[in-house]
Structure formats: C-alpha cells, structure tokens
Design a protein around this motif. Structure first.
Motif, PDB file in Angstrom:
ATOM      1  N   LEU A 288       0.849  -1.182   0.000  1.00 61.71           N
ATOM      2  CA  LEU A 288       0.000   0.000   0.000  1.00 61.71           C
ATOM      3  C   LEU A 288       0.886   1.235   0.000  1.00 61.71           C
ATOM      4  O   LEU A 288       1.758   1.371   0.866  1.00 61.71           O
ATOM      5  N   ASP A 292      -4.151   7.805  -1.263  1.00 58.00           N
ATOM      6  CA  ASP A 292      -5.415   7.068  -1.343  1.00 58.00           C
ATOM      7  C   ASP A 292      -5.383   5.833  -0.454  1.00 58.00           C
ATOM      8  O   ASP A 292      -6.369   5.510   0.223  1.00 58.00           O
ATOM      9  N   ALA A 293      -4.263   5.132  -0.465  1.00 52.52           N
ATOM     10  CA  ALA A 293      -4.148   3.939   0.373  1.00 52.52           C
ATOM     11  C   ALA A 293      -4.176   4.307   1.851  1.00 52.52           C
ATOM     12  O   ALA A 293      -4.799   3.616   2.664  1.00 52.52           O
ATOM     13  N   LEU A 381      -6.412  -1.269  -4.445  1.00 48.13           N
ATOM     14  CA  LEU A 381      -5.198  -0.452  -4.465  1.00 48.13           C
ATOM     15  C   LEU A 381      -3.948  -1.319  -4.444  1.00 48.13           C
ATOM     16  O   LEU A 381      -2.958  -1.012  -5.114  1.00 48.13           O
ATOM     17  N   GLY A 385      -3.407  -0.560  -7.983  1.00 44.51           N
ATOM     18  CA  GLY A 385      -2.937   0.796  -7.759  1.00 44.51           C
ATOM     19  C   GLY A 385      -4.005   1.858  -7.866  1.00 44.51           C
ATOM     20  O   GLY A 385      -3.717   3.040  -7.692  1.00 44.51           O
ATOM     21  N   VAL A 386      -5.247   1.479  -8.160  1.00 47.14           N
ATOM     22  CA  VAL A 386      -6.354   2.431  -8.252  1.00 47.14           C
ATOM     23  C   VAL A 386      -7.516   1.880  -7.450  1.00 47.14           C
ATOM     24  O   VAL A 386      -7.654   0.668  -7.266  1.00 47.14           O
ATOM     25  N   ARG A 387      -8.373   2.775  -6.988  1.00 41.54           N
ATOM     26  CA  ARG A 387      -9.528   2.366  -6.206  1.00 41.54           C
ATOM     27  C   ARG A 387     -10.784   2.425  -7.058  1.00 41.54           C
ATOM     28  O   ARG A 387     -10.933   3.284  -7.935  1.00 41.54           O
TER      29      ARG A 387
END
Length: 508
Positions: A288, A292-293, A381, A385-387
């Motif tokens: 993480l 965002d993480a 994530l 790497g994206v939510r």
C-alpha cells in the motif's frame, strides 16, 4: 559589586595600554593607571609593573621532539597488517610475541632502537600513529554516536516480565509496514499500533510514511480517541520512537516512556500479537502506497476500532506454570476490551457510563459492512494501484449485506484483502528460442512441403547444422512450433477466404 573580567580580557587590555602608557605624559599615565586598576582589580604596583613591561614578540608553541619517528611508524604498520589490523590495545599485547615470531622466521629485521621503541609504545600512541592508515582504508572517520543513542540510554528498559498488572493506560506501541512482502525501494503506508496491557484495547493509526512527526500525530489521535487516559508507552528501539521529538512529547505530556530490549520481540508480546490478529488479519500483506491507500486504511481503522474493542472478545492470561518441558497456561474467560474496562476498579463511573451508552448505539453488522467496503478498496489499491468507485452504505446495503451473511461461507474468503488475485497469463519466454536463427529456413521447408512432419524437419536440421541439432533434443519444441505455425496458416486461409467473399460484389 564590580563585575570581574576574564584573564584573557585583562591580557588584551595590557597589550593595548602598554604603548599608550609608555608614551603618555605623567598626568595622563595616572589617568590610564586609575582606569586600568578599576577595570582589572589589580594592585596598583602590580598594574604599574605590567604596563611598564615591554611587549615581547609572540612566540609559538615549541615543536615537540617526536619520540616515535617515521621508521617506528612504518614498522608498526607492518606489524599491524601482520596482526590482521586489530585494535591498538590488542596489538600492544601482541607486539612482543609478533616481533619475536617474525624475526625467528626471517620476516623482520628491525634496528635495535626501533625495536626498543616498539616494545615500549602505548596503545593510545599506536592508535594515533595508525589513524591515517585506518582513515585511508575506511574512507571516513567513524561517526560519533548521535542523539538517538543518548536518548536510548536515558529511556529505561521494560521486559515482558516487568508488567505487574498495570492499570489501563499503559500501552505497547509498534509499527507495521505495508510493503508487500520483501522490502523494496520507495515509500509505503505504515500502521501505528497501540495495545493497552490491562484491557487489550487496541488503536490503529494509518501513517502515510514512516516519520517521527507522524508518530507524534498518531499518538495524539489515539489519545483523543481513547475513552480513558494514556499513561505510558512502551516501544521497541526503532529510531522512529527513539528520537528527541518523541522523547520531548512523552515528557511534556507526562507519559512514562520505556523500551524493550534490542532484538527481543517477546518484550512486546501484547502488541506483536495484535499486529497479527488485527492489522494483518484486516489489511493482509499487499503493498500500500500513496495518499489514497492511507485514507482507505484510515477508513478501515475508523470502523474496526469500534468493532474490535466492543464486539471482539479476546483471551487474557491468568497464570502460567511450568512442569518440566511443558507449560500449563490458564486464561480468564474471553471478554472484550470494553468489558474489561467496565469491570476495572480504576475506571471512573462517568467513563463507564459513557462506554455503556456508546455500546448501545453501535451496530456490529453496519461496522462489519463498512470494514468490508474499506477492505475492498485496499484490495484494489494493492492489486491495481487504483480504487474502484464506492457508494456510501445505507440501510438497504446493510440489509443486503446481512442477508448474504448466511451464504457468505460458500464464496470462500470473505475478506477482500485476503482473496487470491488471478494469476497473470504466462506469455513470456523463460528460455532462449533454439530455432530463432533457422526458423525462416524451416518455414520455407514447410511452405514447400506442407505435409512434412516435424521429425523429418528435425532430421534435415541435424544434417544441416550438426553442431547444434545432432542430438535432436529440441524435437518436442519443434513439434509444438510447427503445430502453432500450421494452426495460424489455417486461420489465415479461413479468414482470408471470408474477407474475399465479403468483398466480391454480388451480380444482379
């Protein structure tokens, strides 16, 4: 009372006034002398003698006669190298034996004067004479121990056996790295874990990076969320905890700061256990990184702290006895941290009443649903790497979540952070292509003789390039390559025929 001036200032005054005093008239000399006596406090006769003395030219410190010359230094370097570069104190004890052994075997022939000096040289002088050689080898002088070592020495050590049933408020703290397995370069999110020794109450704080100022912010946040006062913290020897900032923070807030022994994880058994049963169980082992993480992790901990401390009973050791190689442990009945706080005598009635009210307002199913949502974000994530886009939970979402609880076991792992991600399709080569150089030739043979088998092609290759293909060990690889090539040719023929028929105009 007149303030006394330093001896250095007095000497400077003497040097400045001597010339003026010697060239001044009698009346002016009296004034200079009066002022000089008033400033320095000297006796008048002593002041006159000082001002009448002629200023002597400044003499530098006379050079010392060196007892150990360059010949001694060169011989010492040879002995030091022969002794495998040991320290001065050990070399001092070894020199008599080493000189005797090297002379006995014909490796050394020292001048009697040099030998005598080597036998009487001190360990400190040895280190001074070898300083340049060591500096040349090491590249730089050894750094002096910084403030961290001094702070570490000033913080008392507390072992696992030193906890004598403390009241609520004494926490063990530790950090968990979310680096995705083996450490790699770059920043990644950390979790600051705090576990109360008396009750097991656990707070987790998400940190963007590992930083001592963020540790202080995390302690502040945890202290604000706690229903009782924080009295002390016990950490390991991590530099994120052993520093001036955290030391001053604990001292300023009256917190008892202790530390564990180096490389003794059992000294922090309580928080280490929570690192696994809470942090890793909730978050998993994915990497993480980024804001965002960190925000998603903070969202998870906002719900999980209530769910765990109010609705997750845990065991607490009551006694432990050893019978030979066996250890018999007795535990109290499982209880939640909230239950232990309510049962503890040191907790004020107002705090207990507040906990009871808060407990009645909490919905464990909604908390669990919020945790699963945050875990799904963390899983996305860590994997991509994206939510993904999420919608806030309402009553209908909780109802659907509750309805699915009875059949959730059929889907396997319920925690999104622990579900296995689909493996990537294996498209890359792991070995060098043995037919890369001759494939155009093979393709020409197959076009000329479409019915030729791969075995026949292999025989022709062995005859053409015997140094590489004489053993025919690559036959199975060639058979697969020929099979793929023919399938592609058939596909091209079919698709080419379809395109050709589609392009041909229909006659009226």
């Amino acid at each position: 009372m007149t303030r006394q001036i330093s001896m250095t200032t007095r000497k400077e005054l003497v040097a400045a006034l001597q010339l003026r005093y010697s060239s001044a008239a009698f009346g002016d000399r009296i004034k200079i002398l009066d002022e000089f006596v008033a400033l320095t406090g000297y006796h008048r006769k002593h002041a006159i003698r000082l001002l009448r003395e002629k200023a002597s030219p400044t003499q530098g410190t006379p050079a010392r006669n060196r007892l150990y010359d360059e010949a001694v230094r060169q011989a010492l370097i040879v002995l030091w190298e022969a002794a495998d570069r040991i320290c001065g104190k050990r070399l001092k004890a070894l020199i008599p034996m080493l000189v005797d052994a090297m002379e006995r075997h014909g490796h050394l022939d020292l001048d009697p004067v040099v030998k005598s000096k080597l036998l009487q040289i001190s360990a400190a002088t040895i280190d001074r004479m070898l300083a340049d050689a060591r500096l040349h080898i090491d590249g730089q002088r050894k750094r002096r121990k910084g403030v961290g070592a001094a702070i570490r020495r000033s913080i008392p050590v507390r072992t696992f056996a030193d906890w004598r049933d403390p009241p609520p408020g004494f926490f063990e703290i530790d950090m968990v790295e979310h680096c995705g397995g083996p450490k790699t370069d770059g920043d990644f999110v950390h979790t600051l874990t705090l576990t109360d020794i008396a009750t097991g109450w656990t707070e987790c704080v998400a940190m963007r990076v590992r930083n001592q100022m963020l540790v202080i912010e995390g302690l502040d946040k945890a202290a604000a969320d706690l229903p009782f006062a924080m009295l002390g913290v016990d950490s390991d020897n991590d530099s994120a905890f052993m520093n001036q900032s955290v030391f001053d923070y604990c001292k300023g807030r009256g917190l008892v700061q202790t530390r564990s022994r180096a490389y003794k994880k059992n000294d922090q058994a309580w928080v280490e256990q929570k690192n696994g049963s809470i942090v890793r169980r909730l978050v998993g082992y994915g990497r993480l990184s980024g804001l965002d993480a960190r925000n998603a992790l903070a969202q998870l901990y906002a719900s999980s702290r209530l769910y765990i401390n109010f609705f997750q009973p845990s065991f607490k050791l009551k006694s432990k006895t050893r019978d030979g190689a066996r250890v018999h442990k007795v535990y109290f009945a499982p209880a939640t941290p909230c239950d232990r706080l309510l049962a503890h005598d040191s907790i004020e009635p107002a705090i207990k009443e507040k906990l009871k009210v808060q407990f009645k307002e909490l919905d464990p199913v909604r908390l669990l649903q919020e945790m699963r949502t945050a875990q799904q974000i963390l899983s996305d994530l860590a994997a991509h790497g994206v939510r993904a886009e999420t919608v806030s939970a309402d009553a209908s979402d909780v109802a659907v979540f509750l309805a699915n609880l009875s059949v959730a076991w059929k889907d396997g792992e319920a925690r999104p952070t622990h579900r296995k991600q689909p493996a990537a399709k294996h498209w890359w080569r792991t070995r060098v292509d043995p037919f890369a150089d001759v494939w155009p030739v093979i393709e020409g043979w197959l076009i000329a003789e479409p019915s030729a088998s791969a075995r026949a092609v292999m025989s022709r290759l062995a005859a053409m390039v015997p140094d590489v293909y004489a053993s025919k060990a690559q036959l199975r690889t060639l058979q697969r390559r020929v099979k793929v090539w023919r399938a592609e040719r058939v596909r091209e023929l079919i698709l080419g025929g379809v395109r050709k028929s589609a392009e041909t105009p229909v006659e009226a």
